[in-house]
Scaffold this motif. Sequence first.
Motif, PDB file in Angstrom:
ATOM      1  N   VAL A 122      52.244 103.326  34.636  1.00 31.66           N
ATOM      2  CA  VAL A 122      51.840 102.089  35.393  1.00 31.66           C
ATOM      3  C   VAL A 122      52.141 101.220  34.471  1.00 31.66           C
ATOM      4  O   VAL A 122      52.361 101.088  33.264  1.00 31.66           O
ATOM      5  CB  VAL A 122      50.128 101.643  34.273  1.00 31.66           C
ATOM      6  CG1 VAL A 122      49.551 100.459  35.070  1.00 31.66           C
ATOM      7  CG2 VAL A 122      48.647 102.904  35.507  1.00 31.66           C
ATOM      8  N   LYS A 123      52.790 100.168  35.631  1.00 32.39           N
ATOM      9  CA  LYS A 123      54.138  98.866  35.072  1.00 32.39           C
ATOM     10  C   LYS A 123      53.755  98.020  34.284  1.00 32.39           C
ATOM     11  O   LYS A 123      52.630  98.108  34.487  1.00 32.39           O
ATOM     12  CB  LYS A 123      54.564  99.358  36.098  1.00 32.39           C
ATOM     13  CG  LYS A 123      55.513 100.215  37.128  1.00 32.39           C
ATOM     14  CD  LYS A 123      56.132 101.184  36.946  1.00 32.39           C
ATOM     15  CE  LYS A 123      56.604 102.206  37.811  1.00 32.39           C
ATOM     16  NZ  LYS A 123      57.016 102.922  37.491  1.00 32.39           N
ATOM     17  N   TYR A 124      55.091  98.017  32.948  1.00 32.97           N
ATOM     18  CA  TYR A 124      55.046  96.202  32.835  1.00 32.97           C
ATOM     19  C   TYR A 124      55.973  95.709  33.899  1.00 32.97           C
ATOM     20  O   TYR A 124      56.869  95.871  34.093  1.00 32.97           O
ATOM     21  CB  TYR A 124      55.552  96.900  31.684  1.00 32.97           C
ATOM     22  CG  TYR A 124      56.249  95.099  30.998  1.00 32.97           C
ATOM     23  CD1 TYR A 124      55.514  93.953  30.790  1.00 32.97           C
ATOM     24  CD2 TYR A 124      57.574  95.807  30.443  1.00 32.97           C
ATOM     25  CE1 TYR A 124      56.341  93.378  30.235  1.00 32.97           C
ATOM     26  CE2 TYR A 124      58.010  94.673  29.978  1.00 32.97           C
ATOM     27  CZ  TYR A 124      57.954  93.719  29.770  1.00 32.97           C
ATOM     28  OH  TYR A 124      58.834  92.968  29.485  1.00 32.97           O
TER      29      TYR A 124
ATOM     30  N   SER B   7      48.355  95.872  30.170  1.00 31.27           N
ATOM     31  CA  SER B   7      48.884  96.732  29.519  1.00 31.27           C
ATOM     32  C   SER B   7      49.581  97.913  30.715  1.00 31.27           C
ATOM     33  O   SER B   7      49.335  97.676  31.362  1.00 31.27           O
ATOM     34  CB  SER B   7      47.294  97.716  29.140  1.00 31.27           C
ATOM     35  OG  SER B   7      46.789  96.736  28.786  1.00 31.27           O
ATOM     36  N   SER B   8      50.238  98.968  29.786  1.00 26.92           N
ATOM     37  CA  SER B   8      50.990 100.007  30.883  1.00 26.92           C
ATOM     38  C   SER B   8      51.125 100.915  30.337  1.00 26.92           C
ATOM     39  O   SER B   8      50.637 102.224  29.146  1.00 26.92           O
ATOM     40  CB  SER B   8      52.568  99.302  31.205  1.00 26.92           C
ATOM     41  OG  SER B   8      53.077  99.057  29.401  1.00 26.92           O
TER      42      SER B   8
ATOM     43  N   TRP C 149      50.505 100.766  25.973  1.00 30.33           N
ATOM     44  CA  TRP C 149      51.290  99.716  25.703  1.00 30.33           C
ATOM     45  C   TRP C 149      50.112  98.280  25.673  1.00 30.33           C
ATOM     46  O   TRP C 149      49.644  98.213  26.907  1.00 30.33           O
ATOM     47  CB  TRP C 149      52.723  99.201  26.066  1.00 30.33           C
ATOM     48  CG  TRP C 149      53.262  97.700  25.362  1.00 30.33           C
ATOM     49  CD1 TRP C 149      52.759  97.292  24.173  1.00 30.33           C
ATOM     50  CD2 TRP C 149      53.983  97.147  25.885  1.00 30.33           C
ATOM     51  NE1 TRP C 149      53.186  96.152  24.224  1.00 30.33           N
ATOM     52  CE2 TRP C 149      53.715  95.866  25.412  1.00 30.33           C
ATOM     53  CE3 TRP C 149      55.166  97.341  27.309  1.00 30.33           C
ATOM     54  CZ2 TRP C 149      54.404  94.586  25.994  1.00 30.33           C
ATOM     55  CZ3 TRP C 149      55.189  96.131  27.221  1.00 30.33           C
ATOM     56  CH2 TRP C 149      56.069  94.898  26.732  1.00 30.33           C
ATOM     57  N   ARG C 150      49.382  97.965  24.702  1.00 34.02           N
ATOM     58  CA  ARG C 150      48.181  97.326  25.721  1.00 34.02           C
ATOM     59  C   ARG C 150      48.498  96.168  24.627  1.00 34.02           C
ATOM     60  O   ARG C 150      48.723  95.483  24.142  1.00 34.02           O
ATOM     61  CB  ARG C 150      46.870  97.877  24.090  1.00 34.02           C
ATOM     62  CG  ARG C 150      46.729  99.375  23.911  1.00 34.02           C
ATOM     63  CD  ARG C 150      45.653  98.500  22.352  1.00 34.02           C
ATOM     64  NE  ARG C 150      44.325  98.604  22.444  1.00 34.02           N
ATOM     65  CZ  ARG C 150      43.138  98.990  23.161  1.00 34.02           C
ATOM     66  NH1 ARG C 150      43.538 100.451  23.274  1.00 34.02           N
ATOM     67  NH2 ARG C 150      42.259  98.177  23.184  1.00 34.02           N
TER      68      ARG C 150
ATOM     69  N   ASP D 161      47.148  92.843  18.583  1.00 36.45           N
ATOM     70  CA  ASP D 161      46.571  93.033  19.042  1.00 36.45           C
ATOM     71  C   ASP D 161      47.594  94.076  20.214  1.00 36.45           C
ATOM     72  O   ASP D 161      47.144  94.434  20.902  1.00 36.45           O
ATOM     73  CB  ASP D 161      45.089  93.165  19.696  1.00 36.45           C
ATOM     74  CG  ASP D 161      45.361  92.145  20.224  1.00 36.45           C
ATOM     75  OD1 ASP D 161      45.681  91.193  21.063  1.00 36.45           O
ATOM     76  OD2 ASP D 161      43.636  91.447  20.631  1.00 36.45           O
ATOM     77  N   CYS D 162      48.664  93.682  20.414  1.00 32.35           N
ATOM     78  CA  CYS D 162      49.822  93.885  21.195  1.00 32.35           C
ATOM     79  C   CYS D 162      50.519  95.010  20.781  1.00 32.35           C
ATOM     80  O   CYS D 162      51.384  94.446  19.689  1.00 32.35           O
ATOM     81  CB  CYS D 162      50.421  92.438  21.978  1.00 32.35           C
ATOM     82  SG  CYS D 162      51.613  93.037  22.761  1.00 32.35           S
ATOM     83  N   TYR D 163      50.155  95.640  20.904  1.00 36.43           N
ATOM     84  CA  TYR D 163      51.027  97.367  20.734  1.00 36.43           C
ATOM     85  C   TYR D 163      50.888  98.073  21.508  1.00 36.43           C
ATOM     86  O   TYR D 163      50.215  98.637  22.276  1.00 36.43           O
ATOM     87  CB  TYR D 163      50.747  97.407  19.173  1.00 36.43           C
ATOM     88  CG  TYR D 163      49.280  97.740  18.626  1.00 36.43           C
ATOM     89  CD1 TYR D 163      48.652  98.856  19.640  1.00 36.43           C
ATOM     90  CD2 TYR D 163      48.159  96.955  18.256  1.00 36.43           C
ATOM     91  CE1 TYR D 163      47.503  99.053  19.035  1.00 36.43           C
ATOM     92  CE2 TYR D 163      46.915  96.954  18.036  1.00 36.43           C
ATOM     93  CZ  TYR D 163      46.261  98.531  18.556  1.00 36.43           C
ATOM     94  OH  TYR D 163      45.562  98.382  18.509  1.00 36.43           O
ATOM     95  N   ALA D 164      52.286  99.968  21.063  1.00 36.69           N
ATOM     96  CA  ALA D 164      51.563 100.536  21.755  1.00 36.69           C
ATOM     97  C   ALA D 164      50.628 101.445  21.050  1.00 36.69           C
ATOM     98  O   ALA D 164      51.107 101.632  19.656  1.00 36.69           O
ATOM     99  CB  ALA D 164      53.555 101.231  22.467  1.00 36.69           C
ATOM    100  N   ARG D 165      50.475 102.376  21.751  1.00 36.30           N
ATOM    101  CA  ARG D 165      49.577 103.752  20.693  1.00 36.30           C
ATOM    102  C   ARG D 165      50.183 104.635  21.910  1.00 36.30           C
ATOM    103  O   ARG D 165      49.930 104.784  22.990  1.00 36.30           O
ATOM    104  CB  ARG D 165      48.427 103.288  20.608  1.00 36.30           C
ATOM    105  CG  ARG D 165      47.643 103.369  22.041  1.00 36.30           C
ATOM    106  CD  ARG D 165      45.726 103.101  21.734  1.00 36.30           C
ATOM    107  NE  ARG D 165      45.141 102.971  22.603  1.00 36.30           N
ATOM    108  CZ  ARG D 165      44.238 103.754  23.366  1.00 36.30           C
ATOM    109  NH1 ARG D 165      43.461 103.992  21.773  1.00 36.30           N
ATOM    110  NH2 ARG D 165      43.795 103.820  24.061  1.00 36.30           N
TER     111      ARG D 165
END
Length: 335
Positions: A20-22, A36-37, A157-158, A167-171
């Motif tokens: 799912v693309k950014y 999010s991606s 990546w939220r 709260d913008c980070y990858a997990r």
Amino acid sequence: MATEIESKATFEAPPNIALVKYWGVRDPERAIPYNSSISVTLERLRSRTTVRFDPDLTEDEVLLNGEVATDGPRDGVVRFLDRVRARAGRSTRAEVRSTNNFPTASGLASSASGFAALAGAASAAAGLRLSPRALSQLARFGSGSASRSIFGGFVEWRAGARADGRDCYARPLFGPEHWPELVDLVLLVERAPVKQVRSADAMQQTVRTSPEFAGRQAELPDRIRRVHRALRERDPDRLFPLIMEECDSFRKVCETTRPSLDYLTATSRTILTEVDRLNRTAGRPLAGYTHDAGAHVHVFTLTEHLPRVRARLARLPGVVRSLTVRPGPGARRIA
Ligand code: DP6
């Protein structure tokens, strides 16, 4: 002010391919995306980056694949180092050496692996001790997709909801071992055009000019949920059609951007058609295609179908090489 002594670190980081693309930045100052991606981190391919802060240097020296970087590529690295220096309270200039074991600017996401490796090496060499999550938050200032290359396996990546970006980070969603049968057949196509417009600029043209952008945004939260679920359940029948739907949506907003963004060659388009045809003949989804802002095509399938899928696609005229890549580990410090 930290003591200005020489300090050095080396990181390796892999590229990733987005399912799912950014595509679109909501807040350029904080590098917060519209949506999010979700991506898969790729094994075997990597950038290796060494950062050495040296008090004797009067300016940053950047070597990419053994050549002195200038202009845009150098500026991007220097800006990133400035951010790390500001955070560490240092002013020392650095020598950066980075190599990729795959072609740069080929559509294989060298900016993702490159900035993930740079984030790790620069922050460690500057004495910052960042958690993987904090590293993902730093890496996105170099390249959005780099935030996801910090982690291995299947990564989200939220975009987050807060204006300050906390709260913008990858997990990591699932580790690389989660779905061992899933493979990515990467088809490298002939004369892939070198990117003319940087993704960062291209995506903002899309935000400004594509009449399809708002509709895509409205669809994405549900698509993110469905992709997450198909991955959790290791369900190819759901996953393959979904990633093609998403890729088609991404391509549509690119094509309707003014001026139009067309990343594919005739060969790339033939591959997409052949995957559709293969699935129709089989009566079920054996494979799913996706591509980024480049002409190479990633075809996801299961190990059991790989011989059939490869036989159909790898020898198409215009396909110069194919690689079979599985989900792999994330960024790590090696020295
Ligand atoms: C199509 O992360 O390369 O690959 O932030 O400008 O460096 P910058 O963009 P970048 O763009 C990635 C776009 C994409 C989709 C994706 O990887 O999610």
